[in-house]
Motif scaffolding. Structure first.
Motif, PDB file in Angstrom:
ATOM      1  N   ASN A 176       0.830  -1.012  -0.135  1.00  0.00           N
ATOM      2  CA  ASN A 176      -0.204   0.185   0.141  1.00  0.00           C
ATOM      3  C   ASN A 176       1.020   1.251   0.157  1.00  0.00           C
ATOM      4  N   PRO A 177       0.833   1.818  -1.028  1.00  0.00           N
ATOM      5  CA  PRO A 177       1.699   2.997  -1.240  1.00  0.00           C
ATOM      6  C   PRO A 177       1.549   4.379  -0.214  1.00  0.00           C
ATOM      7  N   SER A 178       2.256   5.353  -0.180  1.00  0.00           N
ATOM      8  CA  SER A 178       1.962   6.545   0.609  1.00  0.00           C
ATOM      9  C   SER A 178       1.052   7.418  -0.596  1.00  0.00           C
ATOM     10  N   LEU A 179       0.633   8.267   0.223  1.00  0.00           N
ATOM     11  CA  LEU A 179      -0.383   8.995  -0.402  1.00  0.00           C
ATOM     12  C   LEU A 179       0.354  10.058  -1.602  1.00  0.00           C
ATOM     13  N   LYS A 180       1.585  10.148  -1.285  1.00  0.00           N
ATOM     14  CA  LYS A 180       2.586  10.915  -2.357  1.00  0.00           C
ATOM     15  C   LYS A 180       2.933   9.944  -3.486  1.00  0.00           C
ATOM     16  N   LEU A 181       3.255   8.643  -3.263  1.00  0.00           N
ATOM     17  CA  LEU A 181       3.545   7.671  -4.364  1.00  0.00           C
ATOM     18  C   LEU A 181       2.405   7.304  -4.964  1.00  0.00           C
ATOM     19  N   ALA A 182       1.188   7.295  -4.470  1.00  0.00           N
ATOM     20  CA  ALA A 182      -0.074   7.139  -5.227  1.00  0.00           C
ATOM     21  C   ALA A 182      -0.355   8.260  -6.194  1.00  0.00           C
ATOM     22  N   HIS A 183      -0.135   9.495  -5.682  1.00  0.00           N
ATOM     23  CA  HIS A 183      -0.430  10.773  -6.550  1.00  0.00           C
ATOM     24  C   HIS A 183       0.532  10.507  -7.548  1.00  0.00           C
ATOM     25  N   ASP A 184       1.921  10.559  -7.462  1.00  0.00           N
ATOM     26  CA  ASP A 184       2.806  10.321  -8.549  1.00  0.00           C
ATOM     27  C   ASP A 184       2.692   9.308  -9.429  1.00  0.00           C
ATOM     28  N   THR A 185       2.332   8.080  -9.148  1.00  0.00           N
ATOM     29  CA  THR A 185       2.080   7.082 -10.068  1.00  0.00           C
ATOM     30  C   THR A 185       0.828   7.265 -10.880  1.00  0.00           C
ATOM     31  N   ALA A 186      -0.185   7.914 -10.224  1.00  0.00           N
ATOM     32  CA  ALA A 186      -1.305   8.199 -10.980  1.00  0.00           C
ATOM     33  C   ALA A 186      -0.799   9.333 -11.965  1.00  0.00           C
TER      34      ALA A 186
END
Lengths: 190, 71
Positions: free
Chosen positions: B48-58
């Motif tokens: 489960n990624p951090s919010l930052k990683l989720a945002h960057d991936t998206a």
């Protein structure tokens, strides 16, 4: 430098460092290992700066945190068990009591360090207006009081747990200290 | 930091979007600043990624976090 090259570079430095430390210790030179460690750390740092790839990310840091938590728990339990075993065996060798006390204080030191670092990070992460330094000043009197109590307890416990009645080696002869229950040691007193 | 340890509650379509963009795991990892293994675990739903990683991936895949992850 790629991450694989960096890994090789780091292993090479560790091997050279280990070899130089071994040689220095066998030559009874204890300053050379300190210099070697400092040089090794600088070389590793310089090498790391040359790597363009990501060497560690948030998943690694998360796992490192979990690993550190488990390591501290396991290490502390092992030290405490070791301490009790040595305490139980102190009749065989009075020196075991001192080693046991050392293990006990190492455990306390590790826990204390972990607690301080944890609270430092917690304060920093929370973005609290009251900084760590201010909080540290606030808790300093309690910390000093705890330190004084710890020192008193350390002296008292050393006094309590160190056997009073034993054979002491002095000037090449075994002399009685108190009224030891054990017979005079058979090994040579040096 | 992981948002939750309950990995089963979250699915994602990172792999599908990555292939649609003709990106390899290594290329996506470089774009978002993580190691390839992290992308591998993300795609498999094992991290489960951090919010930052989720945002960057998206952002790297041209979608929103909502479109990328499903709870």
């Amino acid at each position: 430098m790629t991450s694989k090259q960096y890994q090789g570079y780091r292993i090479a430095i560790v091997i050279m460092l280990s070899a130089s430390i071994s040689v220095a210790i066998s030559l009874e030179n204890y300053i050379a290992p300190v210099i070697a460690i400092a040089v090794g750390l600088i070389l590793i740092r310089l090498g790391r700066q040359k790597v363009k790839e990501v060497l560690a990310d948030e998943r690694d840091y998360y796992m490192a945190g979990t690993a550190a938590r488990y390591s501290i728990s396991i290490f502390s339990v092992i030290l405490v068990i070791g301490m009790f075993i040595l305490m139980a065996l102190q009749d065989k060798n009075p020196e075991f009591a001192n080693i046991a006390m050392l293990l006990a204080y190492l455990t306390c030191g590790l826990m204390l360090l972990n607690s301080v670092v944890f609270h430092f990070l917690k304060t920093r992460e929370s973005g609290s207006k009251v900084g760590f330094a201010k909080k540290f000043k606030h808790y300093l009197p309690f910390f000093l009081l705890a330190l004084i109590v710890a020192i008193i307890l350390a002296i008292a416990s050393l006094r309590m747990f160190t056997p009073e009645d034993e054979w002491i080696c002095a000037d090449g002869n075994w002399t009685k200290h108190g009224n030891p229950s054990a017979t005079r040691p058979t090994e040579k007193c040096r | 930091m992981p948002l939750s340890d309950n990995f089963n509650s979250m699915t994602n379509n990172i792999k599908e979007l990555r292939l649609r963009h003709n990106l390899t795991q290594e290329e996506l990892a470089q774009k978002v600043g993580v190691r390839r293994e992290t992308i591998l675990f993300l795609e498999a739903g094992k991290y489960n990624p951090s919010l930052k990683l989720a945002h960057d991936t998206a952002a790297a895949l041209g979608v929103t976090v909502d479109e990328l992850f499903r709870f």
